[in-house]
Design a protein around this motif. Structure first.
Motif, mmCIF file in Angstrom:
data_model
loop_
_atom_site.group_PDB
_atom_site.id
_atom_site.type_symbol
_atom_site.label_atom_id
_atom_site.label_comp_id
_atom_site.label_asym_id
_atom_site.label_seq_id
_atom_site.Cartn_x
_atom_site.Cartn_y
_atom_site.Cartn_z
ATOM 1 N N PHE B 113 0.836 -1.196 0.000
ATOM 2 C CA PHE B 113 0.000 0.000 0.000
ATOM 3 C C PHE B 113 0.875 1.252 0.000
ATOM 4 O O PHE B 113 0.649 2.195 -0.766
ATOM 5 C CB PHE B 113 -0.919 0.010 1.224
ATOM 6 C CG PHE B 113 -1.643 1.321 1.418
ATOM 7 C CD1 PHE B 113 -2.691 1.668 0.583
ATOM 8 C CD2 PHE B 113 -1.249 2.213 2.401
ATOM 9 C CE1 PHE B 113 -3.343 2.887 0.742
ATOM 10 C CE2 PHE B 113 -1.898 3.416 2.563
ATOM 11 C CZ PHE B 113 -2.945 3.760 1.734
ATOM 12 N N ALA B 116 2.408 1.604 -3.338
ATOM 13 C CA ALA B 116 1.443 1.964 -4.375
ATOM 14 C C ALA B 116 0.957 3.395 -4.242
ATOM 15 O O ALA B 116 0.702 4.076 -5.228
ATOM 16 C CB ALA B 116 0.247 1.021 -4.311
ATOM 17 N N LEU B 131 -7.712 5.717 -3.082
ATOM 18 C CA LEU B 131 -7.218 4.467 -3.670
ATOM 19 C C LEU B 131 -8.337 3.432 -3.747
ATOM 20 O O LEU B 131 -8.544 2.788 -4.785
ATOM 21 C CB LEU B 131 -6.070 3.914 -2.820
ATOM 22 C CG LEU B 131 -5.548 2.534 -3.223
ATOM 23 C CD1 LEU B 131 -5.025 2.536 -4.647
ATOM 24 C CD2 LEU B 131 -4.473 2.060 -2.267
ATOM 25 N N GLN B 132 -9.083 3.297 -2.674
ATOM 26 C CA GLN B 132 -10.189 2.328 -2.671
ATOM 27 C C GLN B 132 -11.226 2.685 -3.728
ATOM 28 O O GLN B 132 -11.735 1.815 -4.425
ATOM 29 C CB GLN B 132 -10.861 2.340 -1.305
ATOM 30 C CG GLN B 132 -10.132 1.532 -0.267
ATOM 31 C CD GLN B 132 -10.987 1.409 0.964
ATOM 32 O OE1 GLN B 132 -11.245 2.408 1.634
ATOM 33 N NE2 GLN B 132 -11.419 0.222 1.247
ATOM 34 N N LEU B 135 -10.032 1.805 -7.134
ATOM 35 C CA LEU B 135 -10.053 0.350 -7.350
ATOM 36 C C LEU B 135 -11.479 -0.154 -7.581
ATOM 37 O O LEU B 135 -11.725 -0.953 -8.484
ATOM 38 C CB LEU B 135 -9.468 -0.374 -6.125
ATOM 39 C CG LEU B 135 -7.967 -0.379 -5.988
ATOM 40 C CD1 LEU B 135 -7.577 -0.900 -4.619
ATOM 41 C CD2 LEU B 135 -7.338 -1.234 -7.065
ATOM 42 N N ASN B 136 -12.381 0.333 -6.748
ATOM 43 C CA ASN B 136 -13.769 -0.122 -6.887
ATOM 44 C C ASN B 136 -14.378 0.330 -8.205
ATOM 45 O O ASN B 136 -15.100 -0.432 -8.853
ATOM 46 C CB ASN B 136 -14.606 0.371 -5.709
ATOM 47 C CG ASN B 136 -14.413 -0.494 -4.484
ATOM 48 O OD1 ASN B 136 -14.176 -1.688 -4.606
ATOM 49 N ND2 ASN B 136 -14.484 0.092 -3.319
ATOM 50 N N PHE B 192 -3.828 6.859 -12.170
ATOM 51 C CA PHE B 192 -3.457 6.710 -10.763
ATOM 52 C C PHE B 192 -2.059 6.097 -10.635
ATOM 53 O O PHE B 192 -1.253 6.534 -9.819
ATOM 54 C CB PHE B 192 -4.494 5.835 -10.067
ATOM 55 C CG PHE B 192 -4.221 5.652 -8.608
ATOM 56 C CD1 PHE B 192 -4.547 6.644 -7.697
ATOM 57 C CD2 PHE B 192 -3.613 4.498 -8.145
ATOM 58 C CE1 PHE B 192 -4.278 6.492 -6.356
ATOM 59 C CE2 PHE B 192 -3.350 4.337 -6.809
ATOM 60 C CZ PHE B 192 -3.680 5.334 -5.905
#
Lengths: 146, 195
Positions: B113, B116, B131-132, B135-136, B192
């Motif tokens: 993490f 990244a 970040l979440q 990703l989602n 990203f």
């Protein structure tokens, strides 16, 4: 390919997305509660249907395939029934149409013997009426012999 | 002190089939965390996941008499969860409701993490929520079938062979779906990743 490595790493980070720690204890409690509620709510027929479904083999067949099979069966049944019904009806109708009785109780025309003869005999006109006694008197029968 | 050996799945299944509901409770406890992850990463929503997972176990309980052990219980349960999730997503359509509040704090100490989110330039560090979200969003852009494969392989770390059994398709198809899904995810996450 650093980009690919980063994508995989980013995806692995999603493992950290977890519910609160006591969630799974509550989950089991909720599962039991729902099960009890469902049992009380469901009719006997639904429970029976579920049992039948659960006994059916677990094929990997798409649901559409089952629907197609049912549709085919229905179509075949309809075809068989329709072949029997119109064929049978038309035959009966044809018989009804072609049958014109020579003798009717309400006929006003006088009836002669020749009217009752076969058509071929009537056309030829040469066949004279004659009667054949096809049975013999009982007294003429041969006695049984062994 | 050593832990008591875990009762095999097959034994718990047999006991459930014989009418012991507590045996099934044990299977629920055993499988709910893992199946939660599978369903959650398919739906990206905790509330939907909760309801769906309840339905998954209810269906498994109703159908367990018909389970003949041709596959493992693990494979069978995962198949039910994946199929029900895909059906749910088809019904849900494109409505996307993410719930991102329950992330484990452990992620902030994760080396991957940190790497990244900071990358080579610390000025481009992204926060956890972003970040979440990225990703989602990227996951939601995948088709249901591709998302299922990515969830099982990349997030849950299952081998190709196991995923193939669960989905009832060949390993070649799994690899092909993964290749396509990774390419799509790279495109979605490109900005990203570059930061």
């Amino acid at each position: 390919m650093p980009k690919e490595i980063n994508t995989s790493k980013l995806l692995r980070l999603k493992r950290y997305e977890q519910p609160p720690p006591d969630y799974f204890e509550d989950f089991l409690f909720e599962f039991r509660r729902r099960q009890r509620a469902e049992l009380l709510r469901r009719s006997t027929r639904e429970i029976l249907w579920d049992r039948i479904l659960s006994m059916a083999p677990n094929f990997r067949v798409p649901q559409l395939a089952y629907a197609a099979i049912v549709a085919l069966a229905v179509a075949a049944s309809v075809l068989i029934v329709s072949q029997k019904s119109p064929g049978g009806n038309s035959l009966a109708a044809a018989k009804t149409e072609s049958f014109q009785p020579a003798l009717t109780l309400t006929s006003s025309k006088p009836v002669t013997i020749s009217d009752t003869l076969p058509a071929a005999a009537r056309a030829g006109g040469s066949v004279s009426s004659h009667y054949v006694l096809q049975s013999r008197p009982v007294s003429n029968e041969q006695p049984l012999s062994f | 002190m050593e832990e008591a050996p875990q009762t095999p799945d097959a034994e718990l299944v047999a006991r459930t089939q014989a009418g012991d509901p507590e045996a099934f409770d044990e299977l629920v406890v055993r499988y709910s965390p893992r199946l939660y992850g599978l369903v959650y990463h398919m739906t990206s929503n905790h509330e939907d996941t909760n309801d769906l997972l309840q339905d998954v176990f209810a269906k498994a309980f109703r159908s367990i008499k018909g389970f003949q052990g041709k596959s493992s219980f693990y494979t069978w349960m995962h198949s039910i969860a994946v199929n029900m999730s895909i059906n749910f997503l088809k019904k849900r359509g494109r409505r996307l409701t993410m719930s991102l509040d329950d992330v484990d704090a452990g992620v902030q100490n994760d080396a991957e993490f940190i790497e990244a989110t900071t990358g080579s330039d610390p000025s481009h560090a992204a926060n956890l929520r972003e970040l979440q979200q990225r990703l989602n969003e990227a996951m939601q852009k995948l088709s249901h079938e591709h998302r299922a494969v990515v969830t099982m392989f990349d997030i849950q770390g299952m081998p190709h062979a196991e995923i193939a059994k669960i989905l009832g398709i060949s390993e070649g198809t799994i690899r092909s779906r993964l290749f396509y899904a990774h390419r799509q995810l790279q495109n979605s996450l490109e900005e990203f990743i570059k930061r």
